[in-house]
Design a protein around this motif. Structure first.
Motif, short mmCIF file in Angstrom:
data_model
loop_
_atom_site.label_atom_id
_atom_site.label_comp_id
_atom_site.label_asym_id
_atom_site.label_seq_id
_atom_site.Cartn_x
_atom_site.Cartn_y
_atom_site.Cartn_z
N GLY A 136 0.83 -1.20 0.00
CA GLY A 136 0.00 0.00 0.00
C GLY A 136 0.86 1.24 0.00
O GLY A 136 2.09 1.18 0.09
N ALA A 137 0.22 2.40 -0.09
CA ALA A 137 0.94 3.67 -0.09
C ALA A 137 1.62 3.86 1.26
O ALA A 137 0.99 3.69 2.31
CB ALA A 137 0.00 4.82 -0.38
N PRO A 138 2.90 4.25 1.27
CA PRO A 138 3.63 4.34 2.53
C PRO A 138 3.33 5.63 3.30
O PRO A 138 3.19 6.70 2.72
CB PRO A 138 5.09 4.31 2.08
N SER A 139 3.25 5.51 4.64
CA SER A 139 3.15 6.66 5.53
C SER A 139 4.46 6.91 6.26
O SER A 139 4.63 7.94 6.92
CB SER A 139 2.03 6.44 6.57
N TYR A 140 5.39 5.97 6.16
CA TYR A 140 6.70 6.07 6.78
C TYR A 140 7.76 5.78 5.72
O TYR A 140 7.46 5.37 4.62
CB TYR A 140 6.82 5.09 7.95
N ASN A 145 2.45 -2.29 4.63
CA ASN A 145 1.09 -1.85 4.93
C ASN A 145 0.10 -2.66 4.10
O ASN A 145 -0.18 -2.34 2.95
CB ASN A 145 0.97 -0.35 4.62
N LYS A 146 -0.39 -3.76 4.69
CA LYS A 146 -1.30 -4.66 3.97
C LYS A 146 -2.45 -5.06 4.88
O LYS A 146 -2.34 -5.02 6.10
CB LYS A 146 -0.55 -5.93 3.51
N SER A 147 -3.55 -5.45 4.27
CA SER A 147 -4.68 -5.99 5.01
C SER A 147 -4.71 -7.50 4.80
O SER A 147 -4.87 -7.98 3.67
CB SER A 147 -5.99 -5.36 4.52
N GLU A 148 -4.53 -8.26 5.89
CA GLU A 148 -4.53 -9.72 5.84
C GLU A 148 -5.57 -10.22 6.84
O GLU A 148 -5.24 -10.47 8.00
CB GLU A 148 -3.14 -10.28 6.16
N VAL A 153 0.94 -10.13 8.71
CA VAL A 153 1.83 -9.36 7.85
C VAL A 153 3.22 -9.44 8.45
O VAL A 153 3.44 -9.05 9.60
CB VAL A 153 1.36 -7.89 7.73
N ASP A 154 4.18 -9.95 7.71
CA ASP A 154 5.53 -10.20 8.21
C ASP A 154 6.55 -9.30 7.54
O ASP A 154 6.44 -8.98 6.37
CB ASP A 154 5.94 -11.66 7.96
N ALA A 155 7.56 -8.93 8.31
CA ALA A 155 8.78 -8.32 7.78
C ALA A 155 9.93 -9.11 8.37
O ALA A 155 10.01 -9.28 9.59
CB ALA A 155 8.87 -6.85 8.15
N ARG A 156 10.82 -9.61 7.54
CA ARG A 156 11.84 -10.55 8.02
C ARG A 156 13.24 -10.10 7.67
O ARG A 156 13.48 -9.59 6.57
CB ARG A 156 11.58 -11.94 7.42
N VAL A 157 14.16 -10.30 8.61
CA VAL A 157 15.59 -10.18 8.37
C VAL A 157 16.16 -11.58 8.54
O VAL A 157 16.12 -12.15 9.64
CB VAL A 157 16.25 -9.20 9.36
N TYR A 158 16.70 -12.17 7.46
CA TYR A 158 17.04 -13.59 7.47
C TYR A 158 18.41 -13.81 6.88
O TYR A 158 18.71 -13.37 5.77
CB TYR A 158 15.98 -14.36 6.67
N ASN A 159 19.27 -14.49 7.61
CA ASN A 159 20.57 -14.92 7.11
C ASN A 159 20.48 -16.42 6.85
O ASN A 159 20.34 -17.21 7.78
CB ASN A 159 21.66 -14.61 8.15
#
Length: 203
Positions: A136-140, A145-148, A153-159
């Protein structure tokens, strides 16, 4: 096919009429400027020429012979709009010729030019001048920004390395120094608490 010189313009086209002024879907080359204009569509497709097939990887090459750092060559996307004819640009930039550094830059128009809003650099980095939104359109600056409904809704940092026990992954929040502001990891429900409220530290 017809090749005629008419009104200081060389016209090349397919037309059964003897009048050059009625040639349509033609290539026109203006004598005064040397500019070429296609009235129809230009297709670049894989095929065979004299029995010899093109390779799978094909290029439409735009050549800029300037040796000046910062020189550009690109594509402009135009349309009949109230703000002018140019809608967006994609440019290849010769950033540093001696070092062989180049970039691809994208610009759009929205009342004023968002110049170089996305830069793909020779170092492999992508740089955005505005905010980045996922879903979606960013505010930050970076906004997932998704509707699930019923989901997550995940954000991942993965090694993904499995060969070294020292391999790790980090999500870093940092500020410039004392008095620069809060460095926080926040968790909140937007309906009950403004996410921008400072003073929460769940690290």
């Amino acid at each position: 096919a017809i090749i005629q010189y008419y009104n200081n313009t060389l016209k090349i086209g397919a037309n059964n009429s003897n009048s050059a002024s009625t040639i349509t879907n033609a290539l026109e080359i203006a004598a005064a400027t040397g500019n070429a204009t296609f009235a129809g569509r230009v297709d670049i497709s894989k095929g065979a020429v004299d029995g010899t097939s093109f390779a799978d990887n094909q290029l439409l090459r735009l050549l800029n012979t300037s040796t000046t750092d910062g020189s550009r060559m690109g594509l402009g996307f135009c349309g009949n709009t109230s703000v002018g004819s140019m809608l967006a640009m994609m440019e290849g930039v010769n950033d540093d010729q001696s070092a062989g550094h180049t970039s691809i830059r994208f610009s759009t128009y929205g009342g004023s030019w968002n110049s170089d809003m996305l830069t793909l650099g020779s170092d492999g980095n992508a740089t955005f001048t505005g905010n980045v939104g996922v879903g979606g359109a960013p505010s930050y600056e970076l906004d997932v920004n998704k509707s699930e409904a019923g989901g997550v809704v995940d954000a991942r940092v993965y090694n993904s390395d499995t060969s070294n026990t020292s391999s790790g992954a980090r999500l870093i929040s940092a500020v410039g120094g004392a008095g620069s502001g809060d460095y926080l990891f926040l968790r909140t429900k937007l309906e009950s608490q403004d996410i921008a409220t400072s003073g929460w530290d769940y690290t």
